[in-house]
Design an enzyme around this catalytic site. Structure first.
Site, PDB file in Angstrom:
ATOM      1  N   CYS A  69       0.813  -1.211   0.000  1.00 19.06           N
ATOM      2  CA  CYS A  69       0.000   0.000   0.000  1.00 19.06           C
ATOM      3  C   CYS A  69       0.850   1.265   0.000  1.00 19.06           C
ATOM      4  O   CYS A  69       0.321   2.355   0.193  1.00 19.06           O
ATOM      5  CB  CYS A  69      -0.911   0.010   1.233  1.00 19.06           C
ATOM      6  SG  CYS A  69      -2.068  -1.371   1.317  1.00 19.06           S
ATOM      7  N   ARG A 118      -7.595   2.978  -1.401  1.00 21.34           N
ATOM      8  CA  ARG A 118      -7.451   1.553  -1.100  1.00 21.34           C
ATOM      9  C   ARG A 118      -7.381   1.325   0.404  1.00 21.34           C
ATOM     10  O   ARG A 118      -8.054   0.443   0.947  1.00 21.34           O
ATOM     11  CB  ARG A 118      -6.180   1.030  -1.766  1.00 21.34           C
ATOM     12  CG  ARG A 118      -5.887  -0.427  -1.519  1.00 21.34           C
ATOM     13  CD  ARG A 118      -4.522  -0.781  -2.066  1.00 21.34           C
ATOM     14  NE  ARG A 118      -4.304  -2.211  -2.134  1.00 21.34           N
ATOM     15  CZ  ARG A 118      -3.177  -2.761  -2.531  1.00 21.34           C
ATOM     16  NH1 ARG A 118      -2.162  -2.001  -2.878  1.00 21.34           N
ATOM     17  NH2 ARG A 118      -3.049  -4.067  -2.573  1.00 21.34           N
TER      18      ARG A 118
END
Length: 292
Positions: free
Chosen positions: A188, A234
């Site tokens: 991420c 996300r």
């Protein structure tokens, strides 16, 4: 010319010899990449990039194989082939997959220059350039960039959720939302995502083929903030799923590539929106210049 004619034309037989030779040379490398680097979430785009490169070469094959477009450059071609083979031998002997992959980017132009010429090479230049996104990122570079990106992504995500009224706190790259604790992992961080999305953006530009150089440059630059925003979304999505449905649902979201799907769908929407915005600005600028 049909697909069958392309494959069976007499002038393509030297190319088939080159293809067989490259398969024998790079099959072990592709096998090692598939078992190691491409099997990770961070660099799983490798097989997709390889398939896209093959499609791009196939699409431009009539121009690449045009024997009348220009004469070969054997001196430069042999130089590139020799450099590619030396790089491959070094990478294979030292088990450096990035060096082995990079050697193909030198070998293919060398073969085109040997058998066709620079004009034919320009026809396939984008496909060869696109292969750069197949090269594994060096670990030292990844480690140096990843931590600041993780901190930035987790900070923005926590601030957005806090502003929306969610009980969230952040300690470094650890998010505490409700009774659940989330770690913003390397996947991420945005670095690998930036690499993948830059590839997707450049492919988009090649497919739509804008005539404006400035528009292409601006859209390529905008992919950097788009990547960051997509990663923030996300992390926010993962945090909300965990908050409402529990830690098991959040882990399942990650394991079933749901997070990656959200990431790339969001990025694609942003890229199309940015392209539409640039088209609107370009049309408005053109209209103003006409009025003047």
């Amino acid at each position: 010319m049909t697909a069958v004619d392309r494959l069976t034309a007499p002038r393509t037989w030297p190319w088939w010899i080159c293809v067989l030779g490259m398969l024998a040379l790079y099959a072990p490398t592709i096998h090692d990449l598939a078992l190691n680097i491409w099997s990770t979430e961070e660099q799983s785009q490798g097989p997709i990039v390889l398939a896209i490169c093959a499609w791009l070469i196939w699409r431009a094959w009539d121009r690449i194989d045009d024997g009348a477009a220009g004469a070969p450059w054997p001196a430069v071609g042999w130089l590139l082939v020799a450099l590619a083979l030396l790089l491959y031998v070094f990478g294979r002997s030292q088990r450096i997959l990035s060096a082995q992959t990079l050697s193909a980017i030198f070998l293919l132009p060398g073969l085109v220059l040997l058998m066709r010429g620079p004009r034919q090479l320009r026809a396939g230049a984008f496909a060869l350039f696109f292969m750069i996104f197949m090269i594994p990122l060096p670990a030292t570079f990844v480690d140096a960039i990843t931590q600041p990106l993780k901190l930035a992504v987790s900070s923005v995500a926590s601030q957005v959720l806090y502003a929306a009224g969610y009980p969230i706190a952040r300690t470094g790259v650890i998010l505490q939302i409700g009774q659940f604790q989330l770690l913003v992992a390397d996947a991420c961080s945005g670095l690998h995502t930036l690499f993948s999305l830059e590839a997707m953006g450049l492919l988009y530009l090649n497919v739509v083929r804008h005539t404006s150089l400035m528009r292409n440059i601006m859209l390529a630059i905008l992919i950097v903030p788009i990547s960051f925003c997509a990663n923030v979304i996300r992390v926010i999505t993962l945090s909300l799923i965990t908050f409402y449905f529990g830690d098991e649902a959040g882990q399942g979201f990650l394991q079933h590539q749901g997070a990656g799907m959200v990431l790339f769908m969001t990025a694609l929407v942003f890229i199309i929106a940015a392209d539409s915005g640039l088209r609107w600005l370009s049309a408005r600028s053109t209209a103003r210049s006409r009025d003047v």
